[in-house]
Design an enzyme around this catalytic site. Structure first.
Site, mmCIF file in Angstrom:
data_model
loop_
_atom_site.group_PDB
_atom_site.id
_atom_site.type_symbol
_atom_site.label_atom_id
_atom_site.label_comp_id
_atom_site.label_asym_id
_atom_site.label_seq_id
_atom_site.Cartn_x
_atom_site.Cartn_y
_atom_site.Cartn_z
ATOM 1 N N GLN A 32 0.860 -1.204 0.000
ATOM 2 C CA GLN A 32 0.000 0.000 0.000
ATOM 3 C C GLN A 32 0.896 1.255 0.000
ATOM 4 O O GLN A 32 2.096 1.170 0.311
ATOM 5 C CB GLN A 32 -0.890 0.010 1.242
ATOM 6 C CG GLN A 32 -0.141 -0.123 2.559
ATOM 7 C CD GLN A 32 -0.942 -0.833 3.642
ATOM 8 O OE1 GLN A 32 -2.180 -0.842 3.652
ATOM 9 N NE2 GLN A 32 -0.233 -1.449 4.578
ATOM 10 N N GLN A 63 -7.591 3.070 19.998
ATOM 11 C CA GLN A 63 -6.646 2.082 20.548
ATOM 12 C C GLN A 63 -7.086 1.595 21.935
ATOM 13 O O GLN A 63 -6.966 0.420 22.258
ATOM 14 C CB GLN A 63 -5.230 2.671 20.661
ATOM 15 C CG GLN A 63 -4.806 3.549 19.517
ATOM 16 C CD GLN A 63 -4.203 2.791 18.327
ATOM 17 O OE1 GLN A 63 -4.537 1.647 18.064
ATOM 18 N NE2 GLN A 63 -3.312 3.466 17.620
ATOM 19 N N ASP A 87 1.176 -0.015 13.970
ATOM 20 C CA ASP A 87 1.639 1.253 14.545
ATOM 21 C C ASP A 87 2.067 1.085 15.997
ATOM 22 O O ASP A 87 2.776 1.925 16.535
ATOM 23 C CB ASP A 87 0.525 2.316 14.430
ATOM 24 C CG ASP A 87 -0.767 1.803 15.039
ATOM 25 O OD1 ASP A 87 -1.617 1.285 14.296
ATOM 26 O OD2 ASP A 87 -0.918 1.909 16.277
ATOM 27 N N ASP A 138 1.312 -12.716 6.719
ATOM 28 C CA ASP A 138 -0.135 -12.818 6.540
ATOM 29 C C ASP A 138 -0.749 -13.558 7.735
ATOM 30 O O ASP A 138 -0.298 -14.658 8.104
ATOM 31 C CB ASP A 138 -0.387 -13.585 5.238
ATOM 32 C CG ASP A 138 -1.886 -13.745 4.977
ATOM 33 O OD1 ASP A 138 -2.388 -13.156 4.017
ATOM 34 O OD2 ASP A 138 -2.537 -14.449 5.768
ATOM 35 N N ASP A 157 -6.849 -5.484 14.677
ATOM 36 C CA ASP A 157 -6.712 -4.037 14.477
ATOM 37 C C ASP A 157 -6.343 -3.813 13.019
ATOM 38 O O ASP A 157 -5.196 -3.536 12.675
ATOM 39 C CB ASP A 157 -5.614 -3.501 15.408
ATOM 40 C CG ASP A 157 -5.309 -2.047 15.125
ATOM 41 O OD1 ASP A 157 -4.197 -1.590 15.479
ATOM 42 O OD2 ASP A 157 -6.168 -1.372 14.528
HETATM 43 N N1 LIG Z 1 -4.259 1.001 14.516
HETATM 44 C C1 LIG Z 1 -4.691 2.032 13.639
HETATM 45 C C2 LIG Z 1 -6.135 1.933 13.225
HETATM 46 C C3 LIG Z 1 -6.376 0.984 12.081
HETATM 47 N N2 LIG Z 1 -7.786 0.709 11.988
HETATM 48 C C4 LIG Z 1 -8.575 1.176 10.886
HETATM 49 C C5 LIG Z 1 -8.101 2.437 10.226
HETATM 50 C C6 LIG Z 1 -9.022 2.830 9.074
HETATM 51 C C7 LIG Z 1 -10.455 2.977 9.537
HETATM 52 N N3 LIG Z 1 -11.334 3.293 8.430
HETATM 53 C C8 LIG Z 1 -12.710 3.553 8.799
HETATM 54 C C9 LIG Z 1 -13.556 3.697 7.555
HETATM 55 C C10 LIG Z 1 -15.010 3.978 7.866
HETATM 56 N N4 LIG Z 1 -15.546 3.070 8.840
HETATM 57 C C11 LIG Z 1 -10.923 1.708 10.216
HETATM 58 C C12 LIG Z 1 -9.997 1.332 11.340
#
Ligand SMILES: NCCCN[C@H]1CC[C@H](NCCCN)CC1
Length: 290
Positions: A32, A63, A87, A138, A157
């Protein structure tokens, strides 16, 4: 600085924007595009494929909730697995639980870890905990080699299921999770927005209800920099006595003490824990949660 727009086919017809003071990092990993910028009002921001993953200002909500909703719901969690979470923020939150002895983390993209260590040291400090075992790869493959019933809790997460995280909302993944959890173990899975993705949430809940014989719940919280301003979590338990999520068994007070790196909790507390499981009427109608 100029505004950056975060529009995406996952939320057509709308876009969230943040004012950019300075681009700090931009590159493509094997999976990405990874971007970090200094925003005007939310601190530093981590973006993957043009989707905001976290900001310094509001990452605490996500978090802390994704970690403590499950870990405060079971007695003395010992072995915990994080899927994604590169992260390090969730690791730092898990570290608050003194009962935890092992924290496995399986993150597919090493660039996310390296970038977080450089630009979000207050989150990446989670990797320094001696209980952490890092696995780059993966998660579906990782889970194949895990002995059945190894974990008390698994936290997924992940990013949104339109990139490397695509397979993390399909049934084989939930079956692998259920196998890796001990009886009475708990899964907490990032589960999108009630305003944007009720079909996707129902799709995930249906898989979980087929795979987890315990209970399946949906909880949610406010994250202003996620589209629609909220994010949800599916929390399931494998067989065993139904978990009373409204009365967390592990007193929160223990978590209040400052851990070595992270200050006190900024968002999570016992009232917020209870409130997270209260669902709006339209959502109760749309989700078949028994
Ligand atoms: N540890 C960092 C957070 C990673 N989780 C995701 C980050 C992108 C987020 N998009 C939400 C899109 C609309 N629901 C979802 C949680």
């Amino acid at each position: 600085g100029k505004l950056m727009y975060f529009n995406n086919p996952m939320w057509p017809g709308e876009a969230h924007s943040l004012k950019v003071e300075k681009i700090l990092f931009k590159d493509k990993s094997d999976f990405q595009e990874v971007l970090v910028f200094e925003s005007s009002t939310y601190g530093r921001v981590l973006v993957l494929d043009n989707i905001v993953q976290l900001t310094e200002k509001d990452e605490c909500a996500y978090q802390e909730m994704i970690t403590h909703l499950p870990l405060c719901s079971i007695i003395s969690p010992k072995n915990v697995l994080v899927v994604g979470g590169g992260d390090g923020g969730v690791l730092a939150e898990i570290a608050r639980h003194s009962s935890v002895e092992l924290i496995d983390i399986c993150e597919i993209d090493k660039m996310v870890i390296d970038v977080s260590k450089k630009f979000f040291p207050q989150l990446a400090v989670g990797f320094d905990d001696p209980r952490v075992q890092l696995h780059i790869g993966d998660a579906v493959e990782f889970l194949r080699d895990v002995p059945a019933g190894k974990y008390d809790a698994i936290i997924v997460d992940s990013s949104d299921p339109i990139g490397p995280a695509q397979e993390l909302v399909e049934k084989p993944f939930f079956e692998a999770i259920a196998r890796a959890l001990r009886p009475g173990g708990v899964l907490c899975n990032m589960a999108e927005s009630m305003w944007l993705h009720t079909h996707l949430i129902q799709h995930m809940i249906s898989h979980c209800q087929e795979v987890f014989r315990g209970s399946v719940h949906y909880a949610w919280t406010s994250v202003p920099t996620y589209p629609s301003g909220v994010i949800g979590f599916i929390i399931c338990t494998t067989e065993g006595p139904p978990v009373d999520f409204l009365n967390p068994v592990n007193p929160i007070e223990k978590l209040e003490t400052e851990t070595r790196h992270r200050g006190t909790l900024k968002f999570y507390n016992s009232e917020v824990h209870k409130a997270a499981f209260a669902l709006p009427t339209f959502l109760k109608r749309e989700l078949c949660l028994h």
